[in-house]
Design a protein around this motif. Sequence first.
Motif, short mmCIF file in Angstrom:
data_model
loop_
_atom_site.label_atom_id
_atom_site.label_comp_id
_atom_site.label_asym_id
_atom_site.label_seq_id
_atom_site.Cartn_x
_atom_site.Cartn_y
_atom_site.Cartn_z
N GLY A 57 0.24 -0.91 0.19
CA GLY A 57 -0.08 0.49 -0.35
C GLY A 57 0.49 1.15 -0.08
O GLY A 57 0.25 2.54 -0.06
N VAL A 58 2.32 1.36 0.50
CA VAL A 58 2.83 2.16 0.11
C VAL A 58 2.66 3.17 -0.98
O VAL A 58 3.08 1.95 -2.27
CB VAL A 58 4.43 2.10 0.51
CG1 VAL A 58 5.48 3.26 0.65
CG2 VAL A 58 4.30 1.56 2.00
N ILE A 59 2.70 3.63 -1.33
CA ILE A 59 3.02 4.55 -2.77
C ILE A 59 4.25 5.73 -2.21
O ILE A 59 3.99 6.90 -1.31
CB ILE A 59 1.87 5.55 -3.41
CG1 ILE A 59 0.78 4.69 -3.51
CG2 ILE A 59 2.39 6.24 -4.36
CD1 ILE A 59 -0.56 5.29 -4.06
N VAL A 124 3.12 -0.14 -3.80
CA VAL A 124 3.63 -1.90 -3.54
C VAL A 124 2.18 -2.33 -3.41
O VAL A 124 1.47 -2.56 -2.74
CB VAL A 124 4.12 -1.81 -2.14
CG1 VAL A 124 4.74 -3.46 -1.77
CG2 VAL A 124 5.46 -0.80 -2.44
N LEU A 125 2.46 -3.48 -4.16
CA LEU A 125 1.32 -4.52 -4.48
C LEU A 125 1.26 -6.18 -4.41
O LEU A 125 0.32 -6.28 -3.67
CB LEU A 125 1.16 -5.25 -6.23
CG LEU A 125 1.42 -3.72 -6.91
CD1 LEU A 125 0.50 -4.07 -8.04
CD2 LEU A 125 -0.09 -2.72 -6.42
N VAL A 160 -4.34 0.01 -5.55
CA VAL A 160 -3.94 -0.06 -4.59
C VAL A 160 -5.64 0.09 -3.78
O VAL A 160 -5.39 1.41 -5.04
CB VAL A 160 -2.55 0.32 -3.62
CG1 VAL A 160 -3.10 -0.06 -1.70
CG2 VAL A 160 -1.45 -0.58 -4.29
N LYS A 161 -6.12 -0.15 -2.77
CA LYS A 161 -7.06 0.89 -2.74
C LYS A 161 -7.17 1.51 -1.69
O LYS A 161 -6.08 2.06 -1.15
CB LYS A 161 -7.95 -0.62 -1.50
CG LYS A 161 -8.51 -1.82 -2.07
CD LYS A 161 -9.29 -3.12 -1.03
CE LYS A 161 -8.95 -4.55 -1.43
NZ LYS A 161 -9.87 -5.03 -0.22
N ILE A 165 -4.10 2.89 1.25
CA ILE A 165 -3.05 3.34 0.71
C ILE A 165 -1.94 4.45 1.83
O ILE A 165 -2.58 4.77 2.62
CB ILE A 165 -3.67 4.74 -0.44
CG1 ILE A 165 -3.70 4.12 -1.52
CG2 ILE A 165 -2.67 6.10 -0.87
CD1 ILE A 165 -4.36 5.55 -3.02
N ASN A 166 -0.95 4.68 1.86
CA ASN A 166 0.49 5.08 2.66
C ASN A 166 1.07 6.11 2.24
O ASN A 166 2.23 5.01 0.77
CB ASN A 166 0.79 3.92 3.60
CG ASN A 166 1.79 4.08 4.52
OD1 ASN A 166 1.33 5.27 4.62
ND2 ASN A 166 3.01 3.28 5.15
N VAL A 167 1.22 7.64 2.68
CA VAL A 167 1.66 8.37 2.01
C VAL A 167 2.86 8.77 2.98
O VAL A 167 1.83 9.19 3.66
CB VAL A 167 1.15 9.07 0.31
CG1 VAL A 167 2.32 9.79 -0.04
CG2 VAL A 167 0.03 8.23 -0.52
N SER A 168 4.03 9.40 2.46
CA SER A 168 4.69 10.25 3.58
C SER A 168 3.94 11.26 3.65
O SER A 168 3.34 12.15 2.51
CB SER A 168 5.92 10.22 2.95
OG SER A 168 6.26 11.30 2.03
#
Length: 184
Positions: A57-59, A124-125, A160-161, A165-168
Amino acid sequence: MMTLIETGISDLFIIEPEVFEDDRGYFFESYNKKIIDDLTGMEFNFVQDNQSRSSYGVIRGLHYQLAPYSQTKLVRVLQGKVYDVAVDLRKGSPTFGKWFGVELSAENKRQFLIPKGFAHGFSVLSESAVFAYKCDEYYHPESETGILYNDRLLNIDWKVKDCDINVSGKDNILPEMKNAEMNF
């Protein structure tokens, strides 16, 4: 040997290595300057290698460095699977503002050659992924910038749903493309 796959955007290529497998495992040549320069018709001088590990889930992105510190990147996945995206920011290009995405994984061993003048990011998938990339220019923090990953005009499907999603914090406040600084 390597195969060059065109993406429909000039100078943006997928590179597929020839993989030799048997009951012991596999072998492939991941980088050969002469072959890549010959296949692309361009010459690269990679000076820095980077590696990151991220969870599902990280973008990361969309990142780039402004000229004269812009970077060509040759990226690949050592473990796991990502969806890798490049956005054409070259103002004179007929594909300016268009993006292309490709799945890169440890299994398919594909690489993505992203030239200067493109923003780059990936999601990341898999449960986790180890991502490696070569750069032809050193990291220069003063010229680092980017575009918001969920820019409405680009409308990138990161595979990614939304709830995963996980973004800095840094990437979450990047400008949309229409307000982004670019000098390519």
